[in-house]
Design a protein around this motif. Structure first.
Motif, PDB file in Angstrom:
ATOM      1  N   ALA A   1       0.778  -1.182   0.062  1.00 51.86           N
ATOM      2  CA  ALA A   1      -0.031   0.121  -0.078  1.00 51.86           C
ATOM      3  C   ALA A   1       0.833   1.123  -0.008  1.00 51.86           C
ATOM      4  O   ALA A   1       1.570   1.111   0.843  1.00 51.86           O
TER       5      ALA A   1
ATOM      6  N   SER B   1      -0.773   4.343  -0.253  1.00 46.04           N
ATOM      7  CA  SER B   1      -1.596   4.969   0.734  1.00 46.04           C
ATOM      8  C   SER B   1      -2.368   3.777   1.690  1.00 46.04           C
ATOM      9  O   SER B   1      -2.709   2.860   0.964  1.00 46.04           O
ATOM     10  N   LYS B   2      -2.583   4.205   2.883  1.00 47.96           N
ATOM     11  CA  LYS B   2      -2.862   2.783   3.699  1.00 47.96           C
ATOM     12  C   LYS B   2      -4.547   2.731   4.289  1.00 47.96           C
ATOM     13  O   LYS B   2      -5.109   3.929   4.368  1.00 47.96           O
ATOM     14  N   TYR B   3      -4.739   1.713   4.408  1.00 49.04           N
ATOM     15  CA  TYR B   3      -6.028   1.324   4.841  1.00 49.04           C
ATOM     16  C   TYR B   3      -5.861   0.959   6.297  1.00 49.04           C
ATOM     17  O   TYR B   3      -4.959   0.177   6.634  1.00 49.04           O
ATOM     18  N   TRP B   4      -6.469   1.963   7.258  1.00 52.09           N
ATOM     19  CA  TRP B   4      -6.215   1.733   8.520  1.00 52.09           C
ATOM     20  C   TRP B   4      -7.301   2.087   9.388  1.00 52.09           C
ATOM     21  O   TRP B   4      -7.474   3.250   9.388  1.00 52.09           O
TER      22      TRP B   4
ATOM     23  N   SER C   1      -2.171 -11.493   3.985  1.00 54.87           N
ATOM     24  CA  SER C   1      -3.447 -11.885   4.195  1.00 54.87           C
ATOM     25  C   SER C   1      -4.136 -11.250   2.760  1.00 54.87           C
ATOM     26  O   SER C   1      -5.161 -11.805   2.274  1.00 54.87           O
TER      27      SER C   1
ATOM     28  N   SER D   1     -10.146  -9.299   4.877  1.00 52.24           N
ATOM     29  CA  SER D   1      -8.813  -8.473   4.740  1.00 52.24           C
ATOM     30  C   SER D   1      -9.107  -7.638   3.581  1.00 52.24           C
ATOM     31  O   SER D   1      -9.063  -7.893   2.293  1.00 52.24           O
ATOM     32  N   GLY D   2      -9.129  -6.375   3.808  1.00 52.95           N
ATOM     33  CA  GLY D   2      -9.553  -5.283   2.936  1.00 52.95           C
ATOM     34  C   GLY D   2      -8.314  -5.054   1.966  1.00 52.95           C
ATOM     35  O   GLY D   2      -8.815  -5.073   0.545  1.00 52.95           O
ATOM     36  N   SER D   3      -7.383  -5.227   2.300  1.00 50.36           N
ATOM     37  CA  SER D   3      -6.141  -5.080   1.290  1.00 50.36           C
ATOM     38  C   SER D   3      -6.067  -6.228   0.148  1.00 50.36           C
ATOM     39  O   SER D   3      -5.561  -6.264  -0.825  1.00 50.36           O
TER      40      SER D   3
ATOM     41  N   ARG E   1      -7.432  -5.260  -3.089  1.00 51.10           N
ATOM     42  CA  ARG E   1      -6.680  -4.813  -4.233  1.00 51.10           C
ATOM     43  C   ARG E   1      -5.622  -5.829  -4.940  1.00 51.10           C
ATOM     44  O   ARG E   1      -5.237  -5.497  -5.985  1.00 51.10           O
TER      45      ARG E   1
ATOM     46  N   SER F   1      -3.446  -7.195  11.946  1.00 52.44           N
ATOM     47  CA  SER F   1      -4.012  -5.812  11.537  1.00 52.44           C
ATOM     48  C   SER F   1      -5.306  -5.784  11.728  1.00 52.44           C
ATOM     49  O   SER F   1      -5.871  -4.476  11.926  1.00 52.44           O
TER      50      SER F   1
ATOM     51  N   HIS G   1      -6.910  -2.215  13.252  1.00 52.89           N
ATOM     52  CA  HIS G   1      -8.101  -1.306  12.381  1.00 52.89           C
ATOM     53  C   HIS G   1      -9.431  -1.158  13.577  1.00 52.89           C
ATOM     54  O   HIS G   1      -9.756  -0.159  13.721  1.00 52.89           O
TER      55      HIS G   1
ATOM     56  N   LEU H   1       0.031   6.079   9.628  1.00 54.88           N
ATOM     57  CA  LEU H   1      -0.450   4.817   9.915  1.00 54.88           C
ATOM     58  C   LEU H   1       0.181   4.360  11.411  1.00 54.88           C
ATOM     59  O   LEU H   1      -0.606   4.209  12.301  1.00 54.88           O
TER      60      LEU H   1
ATOM     61  N   ASP I   1       4.094  -1.978   6.565  1.00 47.42           N
ATOM     62  CA  ASP I   1       2.745  -2.218   6.743  1.00 47.42           C
ATOM     63  C   ASP I   1       2.676  -2.532   8.240  1.00 47.42           C
ATOM     64  O   ASP I   1       3.421  -1.916   9.181  1.00 47.42           O
ATOM     65  N   ALA I   2       1.506  -3.303   9.037  1.00 45.55           N
ATOM     66  CA  ALA I   2       1.606  -3.673  10.114  1.00 45.55           C
ATOM     67  C   ALA I   2       2.640  -4.826  10.626  1.00 45.55           C
ATOM     68  O   ALA I   2       2.263  -5.895  10.874  1.00 45.55           O
TER      69      ALA I   2
HETATM   70  O1  PMV Z   1      -6.392  -6.152   4.880  1.00 44.35           O
HETATM   71  P1  PMV Z   1      -5.754  -5.978   6.168  1.00 44.35           P
HETATM   72  O2  PMV Z   1      -7.054  -5.962   7.105  1.00 44.35           O
HETATM   73  O3  PMV Z   1      -4.788  -7.024   6.436  1.00 44.35           O
HETATM   74  O4  PMV Z   1      -5.143  -4.716   6.560  1.00 44.35           O
HETATM   75  C1  PMV Z   1      -4.069  -3.985   5.794  1.00 44.35           C
HETATM   76  C2  PMV Z   1      -3.432  -3.192   6.567  1.00 44.35           C
HETATM   77  C3  PMV Z   1      -2.121  -2.603   5.963  1.00 44.35           C
HETATM   78  O5  PMV Z   1      -1.490  -3.608   5.242  1.00 44.35           O
HETATM   79  C4  PMV Z   1      -1.421  -2.190   7.060  1.00 44.35           C
HETATM   80  C5  PMV Z   1      -2.424  -1.490   4.987  1.00 44.35           C
HETATM   81  C6  PMV Z   1      -3.007  -1.525   3.744  1.00 44.35           C
HETATM   82  O6  PMV Z   1      -3.602  -0.696   3.417  1.00 44.35           O
HETATM   83  O7  PMV Z   1      -2.577  -2.659   3.121  1.00 44.35           O
END
Ligand code: PMV
Length: 333
Positions: free
Chosen positions: A13, A15-18, A111, A144-146, A149, A196, A200, A246, A286-287
Motif C-alpha cells: 500500500a 496509501s494505507k487502509y487503517w 492476508s 482482509s480489505g487489502s 486490491r 491488522s 483497525h 498509519l 505495513d503492520a
Molecule cells: O487487509 P488487512 O486487514 O490485513 O489490513 C491491511 C493493513 C495494511 O497492510 C497495514 C495497510 C494496507 O492498506 O495494506
C-alpha cells in the motif's frame, strides 16, 4: 469433487487502509492506492465435495506445514467458504490447501494474497461467473480489505465507497506503466503480536485518527499525480508520510501498538542516508517490522546488495510490479 486453484500476489500500500468505517462489511475510512507485487505469492487450491463432513483448511509456508489450527484467519476462511456456498446454492464442504513462498503475518500482506487466491479459486471451483468488480467486492467481504486490491495487477485504487457495492478496487495503470520495485527486507519472520484486524479496531481510540483521514485523502491526490507523471520524489515522499501516519495512529491507540523493532528504525535512517548519496529510494511499512524499500529498477540491485551484509536482514525479496490474481491448473491436491 469440483476444484480449482489460483495464485495471487501481495500488494504494497502506497496509501494505507487503517481503521474501518464498517467492520461487518470491511469498509475502510479512506481510499487506498497500492502496487501489486511479483515473485512472492500465495497458491491455493479449493475443492468442494460431499465426501467432506467439515471444511478442512491447511496453510503451509516456506518451511512446510504450519498447521490447520482453527485460529482467526481460519474462521475468516470458513466464513468466506460459506459466502461462496450461498452464492452457488450448495451445502458441500470444502478442502483448502494454501502455500505461501514468503513469511505470513509479518507485514508482507500475506492476508491480501491469501484471501484473493481463496476467493478466485473458490469462485472458479463453484463455476460462479463474476466480473472483476464483483470479485473485488466478494474478496473484501472476507475481512482482509487489502486483499480486494490484489485482484488486479499493476497500480490499484480501492475506493472506500459508502456501501458494500461501491467499495471495490480498480486498476489505475497496468504493471508495465512504471518499472517500480519493492525490496522487502525481512528483519523478523515471526508472526506479529497484534493482527491488522486488531489494529483497525483500535484505530478509533487514537486521537490522531481524524487528522490521518484528512491527510490520507490529500495524499491520494498526490499519489495519483505521482503515478501519472512517474514522479518518484513525489511518490516516495507521500508513501513515507503515509507510513508515519498509519504508525502514529497505531502508536497512539489505546492500548498502543508498536510494530517497529530497533532494526526497522535503523533501516529507515539508512534509506534516508542512501537518498542523500543519490540513490533514489523510499521506505514504507505495513503492520509489521519489515521495511519495504520502493525504488526503480535502476537502483534495485544496488540497494539489495547494500543490505546483503546486514546481519539483521534475514531475507531479501526484490519484487517488481506484478499481475493480479489468476487461475492455474497446478492443483495442490
Ligand atoms: O487487509 P488487512 O486487514 O490485513 O489490513 C491491511 C493493513 C495494511 O497492510 C497495514 C495497510 C494496507 O492498506 O495494506
Amino acid at each position: 469433487m469440483i476444484k480449482a486453484s489460483a495464485i495471487s500476489h501481495p500488494n504494497i500500500a502506497f496509501s494505507k487502509y487503517w481503521g474501518m468505517a464498517n467492520e461487518k462489511l470491511t469498509l475502510p475510512e479512506t481510499d487506498s492506492i497500492s502496487m501489486t507485487l511479483s515473485r512472492i505469492f500465495t497458491h491455493t487450491t479449493v475443492g468442494f465435495s460431499n465426501k467432506y463432513s467439515q471444511d478442512e483448511v491447511e496453510i503451509r509456508n516456506e518451511s512446510g506445514l504450519s498447521g490447520n489450527v482453527i485460529h482467526q484467519v481460519d474462521q475468516r476462511v470458513v466464513k468466506q467458504l460459506d459466502r461462496l456456498r450461498k452464492l452457488a446454492n450448495t451445502q458441500k464442504k470444502a478442502k483448502v490447501v494454501s502455500i505461501n513462498n514468503f513469511p505470513a503475518d509479518a507485514g508482507i500482506a500475506s492476508s491480501a494474497s491469501a484471501f484473493s487466491a481463496l476467493t478466485v479459486a473458490g469462485v472458479a471451483a463453484l463455476k460462479l461467473r463474476m466480473s472483476k468488480k464483483e470479485l473485488s467486492i466478494l474478496t473484501r467481504l472476507a475481512g482482509s480489505g487489502s486483499a480486494t486490491r490484489s485482484i488486479h495487477g499493476g497500480f490499484v485504487l480501492w475506493k472506500k465507497g459508502e456501501s458494500s457495492t461501491e467499495s471495490y478496487a480498480t486498476q489505475i495503470y497496468g504493471a508495465k506503466h512504471w518499472d517500480l520495485v519493492d525490496i522487502i527486507l525481512v528483519v523478523s519472520a515471526t508472526r506479529k503480536r497484534k493482527t491488522s484486524l486488531q489494529g483497525h479496531q483500535l484505530a478509533t481510540s487514537s486521537p490522531l485518527r481524524r487528522n490521518r483521514i484528512e491527510a490520507t485523502t490529500k495524499n491520494n491526490t498526490r499519489l495519483l499525480a505521482a503515478l501519472k507523471n512517474k514522479d518518484l520524489k513525489l511518490l516516495g515522499n507521500t508513501i513515507e508520510n503515509e507510513m508515519f501516519l498509519l504508525h502514529a495512529v497505531a502508536m497512539s491507540s489505546a492500548p498502543p501498538l508498536l510494530y517497529w523493532s530497533g532494526d526497522t528504525v535503523e533501516i529507515i535512517h539508512e534509506v534516508w542516508e542512501l537518498r542523500k548519496r543519490g540513490v533514489e529510494c523510499y521506505i514504507t511499512l505495513d503492520a509489521g517490522p519489515n521495511p519495504h524499500i520502493i525504488t526503480t529498477s535502476k537502483h534495485a540491485k544496488e540497494i539489495e546488495s547494500h543490505f546483503a551484509s546486514w546481519s539483521m536482514v534475514k531475507k531479501r525479496y526484490i519484487c517488481p510490479v506484478g499481475r493480479g490474481a489468476f487461475l492455474t491448473d497446478n492443483h495442490l491436491f
